[in-house]
Design a protein around this motif. Structure first.
Motif, PDB file in Angstrom:
ATOM      1  N   SER A 224       0.827  -1.205   0.000  1.00 10.73           N
ATOM      2  CA  SER A 224       0.000   0.000   0.000  1.00 10.73           C
ATOM      3  C   SER A 224       0.863   1.259   0.000  1.00 10.73           C
ATOM      4  O   SER A 224       1.805   1.389   0.782  1.00 10.73           O
ATOM      5  CB  SER A 224      -0.904  -0.004   1.240  1.00 10.73           C
ATOM      6  N   GLY A 225       0.515   2.192  -0.912  1.00  9.12           N
ATOM      7  CA  GLY A 225       1.205   3.475  -0.985  1.00  9.12           C
ATOM      8  C   GLY A 225       2.560   3.426  -1.652  1.00  9.12           C
ATOM      9  O   GLY A 225       3.248   4.440  -1.739  1.00  9.12           O
ATOM     10  N   CYS A 226       2.955   2.263  -2.171  1.00  4.73           N
ATOM     11  CA  CYS A 226       4.282   2.124  -2.796  1.00  4.73           C
ATOM     12  C   CYS A 226       4.134   2.127  -4.317  1.00  4.73           C
ATOM     13  O   CYS A 226       3.330   1.366  -4.863  1.00  4.73           O
ATOM     14  CB  CYS A 226       4.951   0.834  -2.340  1.00  4.73           C
ATOM     15  N   ASP A 227       4.885   2.979  -4.995  1.00  5.05           N
ATOM     16  CA  ASP A 227       4.816   3.019  -6.449  1.00  5.05           C
ATOM     17  C   ASP A 227       6.178   2.841  -7.111  1.00  5.05           C
ATOM     18  O   ASP A 227       6.284   2.811  -8.326  1.00  5.05           O
ATOM     19  CB  ASP A 227       4.178   4.335  -6.920  1.00  5.05           C
ATOM     20  N   TYR A 241      12.847   2.104  -9.905  1.00  6.03           N
ATOM     21  CA  TYR A 241      12.000   1.549 -10.955  1.00  6.03           C
ATOM     22  C   TYR A 241      10.543   1.673 -10.526  1.00  6.03           C
ATOM     23  O   TYR A 241      10.213   1.550  -9.340  1.00  6.03           O
ATOM     24  CB  TYR A 241      12.349   0.081 -11.215  1.00  6.03           C
ATOM     25  N   ALA A 242       9.677   1.894 -11.513  1.00  5.13           N
ATOM     26  CA  ALA A 242       8.249   2.042 -11.225  1.00  5.13           C
ATOM     27  C   ALA A 242       7.591   0.672 -11.073  1.00  5.13           C
ATOM     28  O   ALA A 242       7.922  -0.280 -11.785  1.00  5.13           O
ATOM     29  CB  ALA A 242       7.564   2.820 -12.346  1.00  5.13           C
ATOM     30  N   ILE A 243       6.673   0.583 -10.130  1.00  4.32           N
ATOM     31  CA  ILE A 243       5.863  -0.625  -9.956  1.00  4.32           C
ATOM     32  C   ILE A 243       4.611  -0.473 -10.798  1.00  4.32           C
ATOM     33  O   ILE A 243       3.879   0.522 -10.673  1.00  4.32           O
ATOM     34  CB  ILE A 243       5.479  -0.833  -8.481  1.00  4.32           C
ATOM     35  N   SER A 244       4.354  -1.424 -11.677  1.00  7.50           N
ATOM     36  CA  SER A 244       3.154  -1.367 -12.511  1.00  7.50           C
ATOM     37  C   SER A 244       1.916  -1.565 -11.635  1.00  7.50           C
ATOM     38  O   SER A 244       1.747  -2.603 -10.987  1.00  7.50           O
ATOM     39  CB  SER A 244       3.204  -2.459 -13.585  1.00  7.50           C
ATOM     40  N   ALA A 245       1.046  -0.567 -11.617  1.00  7.05           N
ATOM     41  CA  ALA A 245      -0.162  -0.648 -10.778  1.00  7.05           C
ATOM     42  C   ALA A 245      -1.131  -1.704 -11.286  1.00  7.05           C
ATOM     43  O   ALA A 245      -1.911  -2.264 -10.513  1.00  7.05           O
ATOM     44  CB  ALA A 245      -0.837   0.719 -10.743  1.00  7.05           C
TER      45      ALA A 245
END
Length: 295
Positions: A224-227, A241-245
């Motif tokens: 939660s809240g992590c991108d 690096y971006a986390i794919s939502a």
């Protein structure tokens, strides 16, 4: 009248003695040659085994498995670097960031020499530190050895009591060598040439590093809240690096000359409760619990 009868004594003739002595000498010579060859063969086999021990200490054995998954272990998996010598496998000692340079004088200009620290900060060199019952160690928190069982003098020997050496050539080729019976570099033409020749085990760069591949980091559940997340040490030049939502899958790479080793993934975000996980970056890693997939 008393008659005395002489007893006729028999014995070996000189020729017979010579033949017997010759046969005894031949048997002794054959037995001696057999014992020498048997001893040399045992030492040869011991050396071969110890070279493999050094290889395993450096890169582990990915053919071994635990609970159906390959075990990834060894000096490189922990530290991400090649050892400059077997001493680096036996102790957390000073080292050069380029392992082809094995002493401080040759290391300083092209690379960096990682010097040690004392548990008692009032001592700034190893000799003073250890003579005052303190502990000298290199600030390499990833070292998790010893990776070999040392001899009493903190060295690692072949079957003929020669120190086993490691050399690193340009391009990351590492050679582990036993000098053999004659304790000299090179081949031999003597009757014991088989045992006097150097024995070597070679570790190629492809045996311990990945280049040109990409891999996916898979978040089965996005915290939660992590991108974003970061990987340490960094496999590419990216800071994070971006986390794919939508899928929870992020592709990293292609990567260049990254050693098989342990990495740490830390999640980030504006309202993220940071989590940290250890992963292995290795193309045979198929453990879904590690959340890494190569492609």
């Amino acid at each position: 009248m008393i008659n005395f009868k002489a007893n006729k004594q028999t014995g070996f003739t000189l020729l017979e003695l010579i033949v017997v002595i010759g046969l005894l000498g031949l048997v002794t010579s054959l037995a001696s040659d057999f014992m020498i060859n048997e001893s040399n063969q045992q030492r040869f086999d011991t050396s071969k085994n110890r070279l493999e021990q050094v290889r395993y200490a450096i890169i582990g054995d990915s053919s071994r498995s635990l609970n159906g998954q390959p075990t990834i272990s060894g000096f490189i998996a922990d530290t991400g670097r090649l050892p400059g010598s077997t001493a680096n496998l036996l102790g957390n000692i000073d080292f050069c960031t380029k392992p082809e340079f094995t002493n401080k004088a040759s290391c300083v200009l092209p690379a960096e020499w990682k010097a040690g620290v004392c548990s008692d900060v009032s001592y700034i060199n190893k000799a003073d530190c250890e003579s005052n019952s303190a502990t000298w160690s290199v600030a390499d928190a990833n070292w998790n050895g010893p990776y070999l069982r040392a001899n009493n003098d903190n060295d690692f020997y072949d079957g003929w009591s020669n120190s086993i050496t490691t050399t690193v050539a340009s391009g990351g080729l590492l050679t582990i060598t036993s000098l053999g019976l004659d304790r000299a570099v090179g081949e031999s033409t003597s009757e014991y040439a088989q045992y006097e020749a150097d024995q070597s085990v070679v570790i190629y760069k492809k045996d311990y590093s990945i280049s040109g591949q990409s891999f996916e980091v898979i978040f089965n559940t996005i915290p939660s809240g992590c991108d974003k997340f970061e990987i340490s040490p960094k496999p590419t030049s990216a800071l994070d690096y971006a986390i794919s939502a939508s899928s929870g899958v992020s592709t990293i790479g292609p990567i260049v000359d990254i050693p098989y080793r342990k990495f740490t993934i830390t999640t980030k975000g504006p309202s993220c409760t940071s989590t940290t996980n250890t992963i292995f970056i290795h193309p045979i890693n198929k453990d879904p619990q590690q959340n890494v997939k190569f492609r």
